[in-house]
Design an enzyme around this catalytic site. Structure first.
Site, PDB file in Angstrom:
ATOM      1  N   HIS A   1       0.819  -1.212   0.000  1.00  0.00           N
ATOM      2  CA  HIS A   1       0.000   0.000   0.000  1.00  0.00           C
ATOM      3  C   HIS A   1       0.859   1.271   0.000  1.00  0.00           C
ATOM      4  CE1 HIS A   1      -3.803   1.911   0.102  1.00  0.00           C
ATOM      5  NE2 HIS A   1      -4.454   0.919   0.725  1.00  0.00           N
TER       6      HIS A   1
ATOM      7  N   ASP B   1      -2.348   1.737  -4.302  1.00  0.00           N
ATOM      8  CA  ASP B   1      -3.596   1.918  -3.569  1.00  0.00           C
ATOM      9  C   ASP B   1      -4.578   0.801  -3.936  1.00  0.00           C
ATOM     10  OD1 ASP B   1      -2.631   4.231  -2.392  1.00  0.00           O
ATOM     11  OD2 ASP B   1      -3.342   5.497  -4.040  1.00  0.00           O
TER      12      ASP B   1
END
Length: 575
Positions: free
Chosen positions: A544, A548
């Protein structure tokens, strides 16, 4: 002129290798590129060829010993050098003989007035001066380097006791680290005169752990206490330390006889004596894991020694002969038992936790209808196998869809350099594929997978998988991956949550393809209907810090659309 043989580079990120077997002995003639030894790493087993033609004059690293890349492991000389190498020990012995004589000559010179009538007194101090170790100060035994980042080792078992005679390269003790259990050989021949570190004690690399007396001391080992007793009344050794002979005299008695009696073969008690050759802890552990009876295994190592390859071969033979219907039995080997995690298990745990610590890992799962691919496999599977020489499974389709998606979403095909806070986007798709082998999980890489069609991917995946199971992968084939794909479907799992293969930023895992009823759109039937379809779950773990959830979702949707479209006719020779 002698040529040094070094541990070669064995692939990206590989920093050390373990010598599993020497294929040549000292004195043997070798040709250029002739296999000289076998080396094992945490990724691959391979042979190391001789860089030159000549005679193997010296072996510097013993079997089962781990050294860093670039370390000197052997010396090869010309035919003339062989004779020189043989005379080297003689020269050393002559030098040792002259050193003790120098001291007696100086002693009478200093005390000439008082000892003119004692011509025999000069030779007497020679054995006394050696009182600590038989033949000079003795040879110090230290904990050798046991691999990169390994800073200490634990003495698990002494294979010899004080007073025992040892040969050069004979196993002296067993040492355990968080990465490997191995034997430490004796650096010289002689008598073990002192043990400085007890069993279960942990010491740093390079620490002195024992002292071995000289070669002549080994021959005179049984009469050593007599020589010490004889030397004690002499005035010359009065300046030397008296406790050392006394302590050694106490340690070098009956225990060596008891060990001989216990083992029956001259090996220390506690060693595995199922064969004439010594069996390492690693081999014993591997045999236990595969239920292999070591007494029925023929060793291919030096002196008939059983190696891990012999155990694996025996385990494979056991499986092939078990043709009768499998009967479910309970494993009682560990039921009700409490034990400490092994150092290797702790090391694996640390690496897995480190990956989760470094990456901000999260996982997404999608469901894909692969019914069109299933029909294609049924239609052309036999012809494909004849043409390509490999079976047409679902996995090559998943791999090709993933590789094509990497070109559309380059962020997934990247690495983060945390040290300088930069991101590198790769311009090539090197696909690492997880393979479950008897040695453990390996990840060989299909290089430039983006340039291959379905047939090329199928051949590459099959080739890497087969050679991963047979231990024939090259070092370079286990590094350089830019994205990983793992198949858990072969175990029946529907999906998993994989851990990212550092320093990559994502990994795709495929589940089992199963038939089940789903709701589909059917215009001919006027809307939604329930139909039996071939379905699969795909899960992607991603970092992450760079990717995303929306990025991961778009990547997975690209993969899904490619698979559900099923337009692989061109790759299968149908267009």
């Amino acid at each position: 002129m002698p040529t040094s043989v070094s541990m070669p580079a064995l692939g990206e990120s590989v920093t050390e290798g373990t010598v599993t077997q020497w294929l040549k002995n000292v004195g043997d003639t070798v040709e250029v590129d002739e296999p000289l030894l076998e080396v094992s790493t945490d990724k691959v087993d391979t042979e190391i060829p001789s860089p030159v033609a000549g005679v193997l004059t010296k072996i510097l690293v013993d079997e089962d010993e781990t050294v860093e890349i670039g370390a000197e492991i052997a010396v090869i000389g010309g035919e003339g050098d062989s004779a020189d190498a043989d005379t080297a020990p003689a020269a050393e012995e002559s030098a040792q003989e002259t050193e003790p004589e120098a001291a007696p000559e100086s002693a009478p010179a200093a005390e000439e007035p008082a000892q003119e009538a004692k011509p025999e007194a000069a030779p007497e101090p020679a054995p006394a001066s050696d009182g600590s170790d038989s033949d000079g100060p003795g040879t110090s035994v230290t904990i050798p380097a046991l691999g990169e980042s390994v800073t200490e080792g634990t003495i698990t078992q002494w294979l010899k006791s004080v007073g025992d005679t040892v040969e050069e390269d004979e196993p002296l003790l067993e040492v355990s680290t968080d990465k490997v259990d191995t034997e430490i050989p004796s650096p010289v021949a002689g008598v073990l005169t002192k043990i400085l570190v007890e069993e279960d004690e942990t010491v740093e690399i390079g620490a002195e752990i024992a002292i071995i007396g000289g070669g002549s001391g080994s021959a005179a080992g049984p009469t050593q206490p007599e020589a010490e007793a004889k030397s004690e009344p002499e005035p010359a050794p009065a300046a030397q330390s008296a406790p050392a002979p006394a302590a050694r005299e106490q340690d070098a008695g009956a225990p060596s006889v008891d060990i001989e009696t216990l083992s029956g073969t001259g090996q220390a008690s506690g060693t595995d004596a199922v064969t004439e050759a010594y069996v390492t802890p690693l081999v014993r552990k591997l045999a236990g894991e595969h239920s292999v009876d070591l007494s029925r295994v023929s060793g291919t190592g030096v002196g008939g020694r059983i190696r891990k390859q012999d155990v694996l071969k025996a385990a494979e033979a056991q499986r092939s002969t078990a043709a009768a219907p499998r009967k479910v039995t309970s494993d009682t080997s560990v039921r009700g038992r409490t034990e400490k995690l092994s150092r290797l298990r702790k090391s694996i745990a640390d690496r897995m936790v480190e990956s989760l610590r470094v990456s901000a890992t999260t996982t997404q799962v999608i469901e894909v209808d692969v019914s069109k691919i299933a029909r294609l496999r049924d239609q052309v599977g036999t012809d494909f196998t004849k043409r390509e020489g490999v079976e047409l499974s679902f996995f090559p389709f998943f791999a090709q869809a993933a590789v094509e998606a990497l070109k559309v979403h380059p962020k997934v095909n990247a690495v983060i350099n945390a040290a300088d806070q930069t991101v590198t986007y790769h311009d090539v798709e090197n696909l690492a594929v997880s393979v479950d082998t008897e040695r453990g999980l390996l990840a060989p890489v299909v290089k430039d997978a983006g340039s291959l069609n379905l047939g090329g991917l199928a051949r590459g995946l099959t080739d890497l998988t087969e050679r991963a199971h047979t231990g024939k992968l090259g070092p370079d084939e286990l590094g350089g991956g830019t994205f990983s794909i793992s198949e858990t479907g072969h175990t029946g799992a529907l999906f998993g949550t994989p851990i990212i293969n550092q320093p990559q930023v994502a990994i795709l895992e495929t589940g089992a393809v199963v038939k089940r009823p789903v709701v589909v759109e059917d215009e001919a039937m006027g809307g939604e209907v329930i139909a039996v379809r071939s379905m699969v779950y795909l899960s992607m773990a991603h970092d992450h810090r760079l990717i995303d959830s929306a990025d991961a979702g778009r990547f997975l949707q690209t993969v899904k659309e490619r698979l559900e479209e099923g337009a692989f006719e061109g790759d299968l020779g149908l267009s």
